[in-house]
Structures are given as C-alpha cells and as structure tokens.
Design an enzyme around this catalytic site. Structure first.
Site, PDB file in Angstrom:
ATOM      1  CD  GLU A  87       7.168  -3.381  -6.409  1.00 65.58           C
ATOM      2  OE1 GLU A  87       6.385  -3.924  -7.181  1.00 65.58           O
ATOM      3  OE2 GLU A  87       7.061  -3.442  -5.167  1.00 65.58           O
ATOM      4  CG  ASP A 124       6.028  -4.490   2.441  1.00 68.97           C
ATOM      5  OD1 ASP A 124       6.011  -3.382   2.995  1.00 68.97           O
ATOM      6  OD2 ASP A 124       6.301  -4.638   1.239  1.00 68.97           O
ATOM      7  CB  SER A 125       2.188  -2.465   0.846  1.00 72.16           C
ATOM      8  OG  SER A 125       3.503  -2.073   0.502  1.00 72.16           O
ATOM      9  CG  HIS A 129      10.335  -0.775  -2.745  1.00 72.51           C
ATOM     10  ND1 HIS A 129       9.329  -0.902  -1.818  1.00 72.51           N
ATOM     11  CD2 HIS A 129       9.930  -1.470  -3.839  1.00 72.51           C
ATOM     12  CE1 HIS A 129       8.348  -1.627  -2.326  1.00 72.51           C
ATOM     13  NE2 HIS A 129       8.687  -1.985  -3.548  1.00 72.51           N
ATOM     14  CB  CYS A 153       4.741  -1.506   5.001  1.00 67.55           C
ATOM     15  SG  CYS A 153       4.088  -0.259   3.899  1.00 67.55           S
ATOM     16  CB  CYS A 181      10.363   3.703   1.140  1.00 66.10           C
ATOM     17  SG  CYS A 181       9.488   2.677  -0.053  1.00 66.10           S
TER      18      CYS A 181
HETATM   19  N1  DGL Z   1       6.180  -0.766   1.525  1.00 68.99           N
HETATM   20  C1  DGL Z   1       5.949   0.640   1.229  1.00 68.99           C
HETATM   21  C2  DGL Z   1       6.671   1.496   2.268  1.00 68.99           C
HETATM   22  O1  DGL Z   1       7.635   1.092   2.885  1.00 68.99           O
HETATM   23  C3  DGL Z   1       6.370   1.006  -0.181  1.00 68.99           C
HETATM   24  C4  DGL Z   1       5.473   0.434  -1.256  1.00 68.99           C
HETATM   25  C5  DGL Z   1       4.056   0.938  -1.170  1.00 68.99           C
HETATM   26  O2  DGL Z   1       3.795   2.123  -1.479  1.00 68.99           O
HETATM   27  O3  DGL Z   1       3.207   0.157  -0.786  1.00 68.99           O
HETATM   28  O4  DGL Z   1       6.273   2.609   2.503  1.00 68.99           O
END
Ligand code: DGL
Length: 247
Positions: A150, A7-8, A182, A70, A180
């Site tokens: 976050e 993930d990012s 989150h 992600c 997303c």
């Molecule tokens: N993990 C990213 C997503 O699911 C969200 C956070 C980011 O912008 O890196 O799109």
C-alpha cells in the site's frame, strides 16, 4: 458487458490491471471499501456483513457480473453474495486453483500459499488443493506485505526484511500462490527471493483465463472504460490506481 469489481480497498486493482490488458469488458465499475480495509484481519461474520453491504453499492449500476477480487472475501462470503444477487459473482480462489492445476502437473510439488490471516485461516486454498491431489502444501499468513505494498514499496530492504521474516524456514517452493490482491505487485521480488525458481500464481491472470473459458470471452479490441469508487478517500484510491495501473 459491464462488470463490477469489488475489493476491500486498493488491492483489487491488481486484478483490474489484468482485465484491462485483455480488454474483455466494455465497462468496469470498481468499488473499494477503503473506509473499512483491511478485511484480512477481521472475523468471518464481519467479512460477510461488509461484503453484503458492498452489493448495495452495485445496485446503483446495471452490472452483468461481479468479480470479488479480494481473496479474503472470496474465502468467506461468496455463497452469501451469490444468494443475494441476480448476476453471477465470481471469486479469485477457484480460478487460482485451476491455474495451479493447469501449470503444475506434479502432485508432490512444493506449493506455498501466501495470504492474509483470514484467507489462510479459512483453509480454502489448502482444502481445495488437497482435494485435487496435491500433497505438499505450506500455507503462510503474510499480512505484513499488505501495508508495505500500500506504500507502493515493491522491492528494497523493507520488503527484503519482511520476506526474510516470513520465509526464513521455508524450503524453496516449486510454486507460490499469491493469495492476496496485493501480492502480484511484489511477485518479482518474492520470485527473486527464491532464486527465480518458483512458478507464480497470480489471481488476475488466473481470473482472465477462467473468464475466457467459462464465458467464451474474447477481446473487445478497445480499452475498457474504468470507473473507480470508494467508501472513503476516493481521490487517494484514484491516485493509487494511476500509479499501479501504469507499473
Ligand atoms: N484484498 C485483501 C485480500 O486479497 C487484502 C487486503 C485486506 O486485508 O483487506 O485478501
């Protein structure tokens, strides 16, 4: 089976949570690119480059499968990652689309897709849903939810304001796609905003169903061993993990 989850940043832990609940794997290696998060505000080429660089991290482990938790990476970099790896790479968008198909029979149902700027701009969800016949699709960039989550804010006035900002002109959807990593953490609040009516589509649950079907996976009946790594501030990520995974 030992798998990688990429993930990012921290958000992919929402997918890990579902994987842990179902005990599908012996070991989960999680890598969050916390040094370069967010990806959702970046351009396609940057997202692809970062995602390919993340593969180098997983070269240190002998993984059988990689899940890109992600949505932003899943929207842009999946093909490139597949071409560059010798194991399967699975994103979250295809499982999410399948989950919509399984749960929503009415092709005219009002579907609301939420996601980062990049995910929504990629049109991936919109296009794939249209291709299978859904006619009533609204897609919204709701990037402000990312920093709110976050901060471990999952309800309350700040989130209410952000929801009001994004949703004030939206007629109540029949389903909300949490596009997303989150957003599953604020799924209850979003559902409540729309009077508890919409069906919520959660990537973590969708991917578990997808994995069970595609790889005929069943529970190992023992907790998966989770190892967490990050490109920056790994202690911070581990502390978010102990908070989120116990929610
Ligand atoms: N993990 C990213 C997503 O699911 C969200 C956070 C980011 O912008 O890196 O799109």
């Amino acid at each position: 089976m030992r798998i990688g989850v990429f993930d990012s940043g921290a958000g992919g832990l929402s997918v890990v949570k579902s994987l842990l609940e179902h005990q599908l794997f012996d070991e989960i290696i999680y890598y969050g690119d916390t040094a370069r998060v967010p990806y959702g505000t970046k351009d396609k080429n940057t997202i692809i480059r970062y995602s390919l660089e993340a593969l180098e991290f997983f070269n240190n482990f002998d993984i059988d499968l990689l899940i890109t938790a992600c949505n932003t990476v899943s929207a842009y970099a999946l093909n490139e990652m597949r071409e560059a790896s010798h194991y399967d790479v699975i994103g979250v968008i295809e499982p999410g689309i399948r989950a919509v198909e399984n749960k929503i029979d009415d092709k005219d149902a009002r579907l609301l897709i939420t996601g980062t700027r990049a995910t929504i701009a990629s049109q991936r969800y919109q296009k794939e849903l249209k291709d299978i016949g859904y006619t009533n699709i609204t897609a919204l960039q709701t990037g402000l939810f990312v920093p709110i989550v976050e901060e471990s804010i999952f309800d309350g006035s700040l989130l209410d304001e952000a929801m009001q900002h994004y949703f004030k002109d939206i007629s109540a959807p029949n389903a909300v796609i949490l596009g997303c990593t989150h957003f599953p953490l604020i799924s209850d609040s979003i559902k409540r905003y729309f009077d508890d009516k919409p069906i919520m589509i959660h990537s973590g649950e969708a991917i578990v169903e997808y994995l069970q079907e595609r790889y005929s996976l069943t529970s190992t009946n023992k907790p998966s061993n989770l190892k967490i790594y990050a490109s920056d501030n790994v202690d911070g990520l581990r502390s978010i993990a102990s908070n989120w995974l116990s929610e």
